[in-house]
Design a protein around this motif. Sequence first.
Motif, PDB file in Angstrom:
ATOM      1  N   ASP A   1     -52.540   9.357   5.475  1.00  0.00           N
ATOM      2  CA  ASP A   1     -51.542   8.414   5.961  1.00  0.00           C
ATOM      3  C   ASP A   1     -50.169   8.965   5.621  1.00  0.00           C
ATOM      4  O   ASP A   1     -49.774   8.989   4.453  1.00  0.00           O
ATOM      5  CB  ASP A   1     -51.755   7.053   5.308  1.00  0.00           C
ATOM      6  CG  ASP A   1     -50.837   5.978   5.891  1.00  0.00           C
ATOM      7  OD1 ASP A   1     -49.604   6.189   5.902  1.00  0.00           O
ATOM      8  OD2 ASP A   1     -51.343   4.933   6.325  1.00  0.00           O
TER       9      ASP A   1
ATOM     10  N   LYS B   1     -47.232   7.804   6.195  1.00  0.00           N
ATOM     11  CA  LYS B   1     -46.258   6.823   5.734  1.00  0.00           C
ATOM     12  C   LYS B   1     -46.363   6.600   4.229  1.00  0.00           C
ATOM     13  O   LYS B   1     -45.346   6.549   3.520  1.00  0.00           O
ATOM     14  CB  LYS B   1     -46.453   5.492   6.471  1.00  0.00           C
ATOM     15  CG  LYS B   1     -45.386   4.455   6.154  1.00  0.00           C
ATOM     16  CD  LYS B   1     -45.571   3.209   7.003  1.00  0.00           C
ATOM     17  CE  LYS B   1     -44.483   2.177   6.695  1.00  0.00           C
ATOM     18  NZ  LYS B   1     -44.634   0.950   7.520  1.00  0.00           N
ATOM     19  N   SER B   2     -47.588   6.474   3.733  1.00  0.00           N
ATOM     20  CA  SER B   2     -47.792   6.239   2.303  1.00  0.00           C
ATOM     21  C   SER B   2     -48.104   7.526   1.546  1.00  0.00           C
ATOM     22  O   SER B   2     -48.225   7.504   0.319  1.00  0.00           O
ATOM     23  CB  SER B   2     -48.943   5.254   2.087  1.00  0.00           C
ATOM     24  OG  SER B   2     -50.160   5.792   2.578  1.00  0.00           O
TER      25      SER B   2
ATOM     26  N   THR C   1     -45.650  10.234  -3.116  1.00  0.00           N
ATOM     27  CA  THR C   1     -45.577  11.352  -2.203  1.00  0.00           C
ATOM     28  C   THR C   1     -46.205  12.590  -2.826  1.00  0.00           C
ATOM     29  O   THR C   1     -46.121  12.807  -4.017  1.00  0.00           O
ATOM     30  CB  THR C   1     -44.127  11.666  -1.809  1.00  0.00           C
ATOM     31  OG1 THR C   1     -44.124  12.834  -1.001  1.00  0.00           O
ATOM     32  CG2 THR C   1     -43.253  11.880  -3.014  1.00  0.00           C
TER      33      THR C   1
END
Length: 202
Positions: free
Chosen positions: A8, A10-11, A197
């Motif tokens: 993912d 975004k995450s 991240t």
Amino acid sequence: MEKTLAFDAKSHSYTYGGIPVPSVTQVLKSEGFIETRFCSEFGLERGSRVHEACDFLFHDALDWKSVDPRILSRVRACERFVQESGFRALETEKAMIHRSSLYAGTLDAYGMFQGRYVVVDLKCGPPAAWHGLQLAAYQELLSANRLKCQSRFTLHLRDNGTYDLRAHRDPRDLGVFLSACNVFRRKNPNGGTSNETGDVVD
């Protein structure tokens, strides 16, 4: 039904068969190997853009006019490395899962260098002690997925257009990383919910 690895963006998190699995850098951060207090949004963005541009460069598909002037010198440094070393990328930005140790990671570049199969990780900052652990984890990912990898390197891309290629040879690196991975799993029995991240200012 065969389990699949999903990332993912975004995450910045991985799941394997729908179950969260930690990234290499998440493990190293959690266990204190990576110092994050000096991270900045600019540094993270810069690293992301450099990686994206170099991904195209490795495949001879980079539109130089599209490169942000703020990162141009570092991308030129990568170009210089490819030209001078003869490195040939076989895979880039490849996400992989270690099914038995249950960690995941995305390799910057895997390819041929001086007649050997190698993994190369791009860095925009100076050398750090944890880099050897990170590259050992990536080398083990390749091995676990039946891909030959004989050497591991960090490629430091400097703002003046030069580069520094560093080999990592400490045989203890993998054992240290796998121990950190075991500790992480002990503290996070559900696999961890990675909202960290995988990109690090380094």
